[in-house]
Enzyme design. Structure first.
Site, mmCIF file in Angstrom:
data_model
loop_
_atom_site.group_PDB
_atom_site.id
_atom_site.type_symbol
_atom_site.label_atom_id
_atom_site.label_comp_id
_atom_site.label_asym_id
_atom_site.label_seq_id
_atom_site.Cartn_x
_atom_site.Cartn_y
_atom_site.Cartn_z
ATOM 1 N N ASP A 1 0.993 -1.339 -0.458
ATOM 2 C CA ASP A 1 0.207 -0.402 -0.454
ATOM 3 C C ASP A 1 1.338 1.017 0.167
ATOM 4 O O ASP A 1 1.920 1.903 1.142
ATOM 5 C CB ASP A 1 -1.099 -0.781 1.194
ATOM 6 N N ASN B 1 -0.140 4.845 -1.033
ATOM 7 C CA ASN B 1 -0.708 5.741 0.017
ATOM 8 C C ASN B 1 -1.557 5.634 0.793
ATOM 9 O O ASN B 1 -3.024 6.676 0.601
ATOM 10 C CB ASN B 1 -1.770 5.892 -1.912
ATOM 11 N N ASP C 1 -3.761 3.865 2.366
ATOM 12 C CA ASP C 1 -5.326 3.788 2.154
ATOM 13 C C ASP C 1 -5.359 2.445 3.153
ATOM 14 O O ASP C 1 -7.325 2.431 2.565
ATOM 15 C CB ASP C 1 -6.264 3.970 1.125
ATOM 16 N N ASP D 1 -1.616 -1.080 -4.054
ATOM 17 C CA ASP D 1 -2.121 -0.737 -5.099
ATOM 18 C C ASP D 1 -0.285 -0.505 -6.833
ATOM 19 O O ASP D 1 0.439 -1.075 -5.839
ATOM 20 C CB ASP D 1 -2.177 0.891 -5.089
ATOM 21 N N ASP E 1 -3.729 -9.848 -16.013
ATOM 22 C CA ASP E 1 -4.834 -10.353 -16.299
ATOM 23 C C ASP E 1 -5.934 -10.256 -17.877
ATOM 24 O O ASP E 1 -6.248 -9.066 -17.303
ATOM 25 C CB ASP E 1 -5.886 -11.055 -14.511
ATOM 26 N N ASP F 1 -7.958 -15.085 -17.880
ATOM 27 C CA ASP F 1 -8.080 -15.828 -17.353
ATOM 28 C C ASP F 1 -10.031 -16.792 -17.608
ATOM 29 O O ASP F 1 -10.242 -16.317 -19.160
ATOM 30 C CB ASP F 1 -9.844 -14.986 -16.495
ATOM 31 N N GLU G 1 -5.288 -19.610 -17.994
ATOM 32 C CA GLU G 1 -6.142 -20.575 -16.765
ATOM 33 C C GLU G 1 -7.074 -21.683 -17.865
ATOM 34 O O GLU G 1 -8.309 -21.600 -17.866
ATOM 35 C CB GLU G 1 -6.911 -20.323 -16.266
ATOM 36 N N HIS H 1 -3.637 -17.314 -6.701
ATOM 37 C CA HIS H 1 -4.528 -16.541 -6.002
ATOM 38 C C HIS H 1 -5.456 -17.187 -4.874
ATOM 39 O O HIS H 1 -6.224 -16.605 -4.526
ATOM 40 C CB HIS H 1 -4.609 -15.157 -6.114
ATOM 41 N N ASP H 2 -6.032 -18.090 -5.735
ATOM 42 C CA ASP H 2 -7.365 -19.165 -5.638
ATOM 43 C C ASP H 2 -6.515 -20.659 -4.915
ATOM 44 O O ASP H 2 -7.865 -21.669 -4.590
ATOM 45 C CB ASP H 2 -7.408 -19.926 -6.975
#
Ligand code: GLC
Length: 565
Positions: free
Chosen positions: A21, A23, A25, A29, A98, A203, A258, A333-334
């Site tokens: 991160d 910035n 928040d 990002d 992606d 994807d 994928e 990530h899955d």
């Protein structure tokens, strides 16, 4: 075989929301990735894949695209992407993103139009169908189930009709039969390649065609999930050949599709064989579940089926040996974290290093998933509300229906498989919030960050991170680089349930890669080889006596050898 730049690359996958991160928040990002490019460069990777950062309502964390040409505000702006690309390219790092082309968000302007009326010019951008009437009641056109639970159709009152969505209700499937949709997608891809992207991870690419809309017979569930209804069907190949010709080849783009867990080797070769004119490679998940994960609730009871794992890798390595190229990845990530899946909690450092050696010296292009290089682990979920991921929540609900009075079991089952395990904040240092953000992060931070983090491992020569660096160095810069990239792969002792051994051979060089998946001592005979060198290992002082190698828990060792005739 024609050599390509991406065969010699080492890739790294970034989930932007949880990487860094910049910035303040609480979300990761694009400029956060920019700030960490030096780290990636130092690690040695020269290809990054960034998960979706498009504008999106975030029903499925950005895979539900609202606008293909805009960056979601929490990730930054288009100019940030440009800045990232420019610096990455200066460092010699290629960038792929992606490309989501099976569906959009229901908030995409095409769908907003499409729903309006049956004669709207965008109607056929999506797959609409009237419902069936059974006993005077309107039901879905078919009983097919979707990946995230429930039917793969959603009813829309506006036109009294159903649209197809094989993921969530907010992710309507595009109608690839429509040439206008095909052209729109070509335009999107072209726009990003012109912007400077080096290619795409595509994807859910195997789902672009659908079977005839006929019910699944004799199903136990109300909405049975049968992948065959929307996976690897013939027309997908026509669409990919079209994309290859009009988009990928003309722009020299790297493409990794994928194809999920259902594509057979034969189908995979159709997608990514050297002569297929479709994709550069395909990701499969066959090696992701070679254990008893689906039968247990206590993670300590997890047991790797080593023979199954070896046979799986062997199958893909062999099938593609002269015909095509494969990506090498433990997870994405899955899936759950590698350390919590095939690593050993009693021997984390040894098993982590062994797993890296075992996979990344095979033939193919590595894709390391963020945090894997420091041995990040699954998250200790305590409540269903900890889940951000839509499919983890769906698994919990499904499991709870099976045992309504045992929510703890449902939580444990969903936790073990949850995609959120891989989506916790990257652990950069010992500081508050793991150095991911200096504000209260809006993503989960694993409590073990003081022990497992980048900074500590950078300063420790014996760390997992430094082992990853060594492996990457071997692949990219060592005297064995051609062998590791282009050499042949031969697995030996395939039925041995504890040790994974393979040879890589190229011209006059041979490497023997030996990996123990066992907590106990194992013995391996070296009598067929003359050992020239130890190339890399995860223990000091190897135990070799009378050409017998004694392997300690999760020991891994790579020898340069000469075979005795
Ligand atoms: C792919 C992505 C996954 C996403 C799905 C729908 O499987 O990897 O994260 O949920 O497609 O886009």
């Amino acid at each position: 075989m024609q050599k390509k730049w991406w065969m010699e690359s080492v890739g790294y996958q970034i989930y932007p929301k949880t990487f860094y991160d910049s910035n303040h928040d609480g979300f990761g990002d694009i400029l956060g990735i920019y700030e960490k490019l030096e780290y990636l460069n130092d690690l040695g990777v020269n290809l990054i894949w960034i998960c979706p950062f498009y504008d999106s309502p975030m029903d499925d964390n950005g895979y539900d695209v609202r606008d293909f040409f805009k960056v979601h505000e929490s990730f930054g702006k288009l100019e940030d992407v440009k800045k990232l690309l420019d610096r990455a390219h200066e460092l010699g790092i290629k960038v792929i993103m992606d490309f989501v082309l099976n569906h959009t968000s229901d908030e995409h302007s095409w769908f907003i139009e499409s729903r309006k009326s049956k004669d709207n010019p965008y109607r056929d951008y999506y797959i609409w169908h009237d419902g069936k009437v059974i006993n005077d009641k309107k039901v879905e056109p078919t009983n097919w189930g979707s990946f995230f639970g429930g039917s793969c159709w959603n009813y829309d009152e506006l036109t009294d009709s159903y649209y197809m969505k094989i993921f969530s209700n907010k992710m309507p499937d595009l109608n690839w039969k429509n040439p206008k949709v095909q052209q729109e997608i070509v335009d999107v891809g072209k726009w990003w390649l012109d912007f400077g992207m080096d290619g795409f991870r595509i994807d859910a690419v195997s789902h672009l065609d659908r079977d005839a809309f006929v019910d699944i017979k004799n199903a136990k569930d109300k909405y049975p999930l049968d992948w065959h209804k929307f996976s690897n069907l013939p027309k997908v190949h026509d669409y990919l050949k079209m994309l290859n010709k009009s988009l990928f080849t003309t722009n020299d783009a790297l493409t990794i599709g994928e194809v999920g867990g259902q594509a057979t080797i034969k189908e995979a070769i159709k997608y990514a064989g050297f002569n297929s004119n479709e994709l550069s490679m395909v990701f499969n998940f066959d090696h992701n579940w070679c254990n008893n994960l689906f039968d247990i609730t206590n993670p300590k009871k997890l047991k790797t089926n080593v023979v199954d794992l070896k046979k799986t890798f062997n199958k893909w390595q062999h099938a593609f040996k002269d015909n095509g190229w494969v990506p090498l990845n433990w997870l994405n990530h899955d899936q759950p974290r590698l350390m919590s899946q095939y690593g050993d909690y009693k021997f984390p450092l040894q098993s982590g290093k062994m797993l890296a050696t075992a996979l990344y010296l095979m033939r193919g292009t590595p894709f390391i998933y963020q945090g894997e290089e420091i041995g990040m682990t699954n998250y200790p979920f305590e409540d269903v509300n900890d889940f951000d991921d839509i499919s983890s929540r769906a698994t919990y609900t499904y499991e709870l229906e099976k045992t309504p009075d045992d929510p703890v079991r449902a939580l444990k089952v969903a936790s073990l498989r949850s995609r959120d395990n891989a989506r916790t904040a990257m652990q950069w240092n010992k500081e508050e919030f793991a150095g991911f953000s200096d504000e209260n992060p809006k993503v989960l931070v694993n409590r073990n960050y003081k022990k497992i983090n980048v900074e500590t491992q950078l300063n420790d020569q014996k760390s997992l991170l430094n082992h990853y660096k060594k492996i990457i160095h071997l692949r990219r810069f060592s005297e064995f680089k051609d062998l590791i990239v282009y050499g042949s792969y031969e697995q030996i002792d395939i039925e041995n349930e504890y040790i994974y051994v393979y040879k890589r051979i190229y011209e006059h060089q041979t490497l023997l890669v030996i990996n123990s998946f066992s907590r106990k001592k194992q013995v391996y005979q070296l009598k067929h080889y003359d050992i020239k060198n130890i190339v890399i290992s995860n223990y000091d002082k190897q135990k070799i006596k009378n050409r017998e190698l004694t392997l300690r828990p999760f020991e891994s060792i790579v020898f340069e050898v000469k075979e005795k005739l």
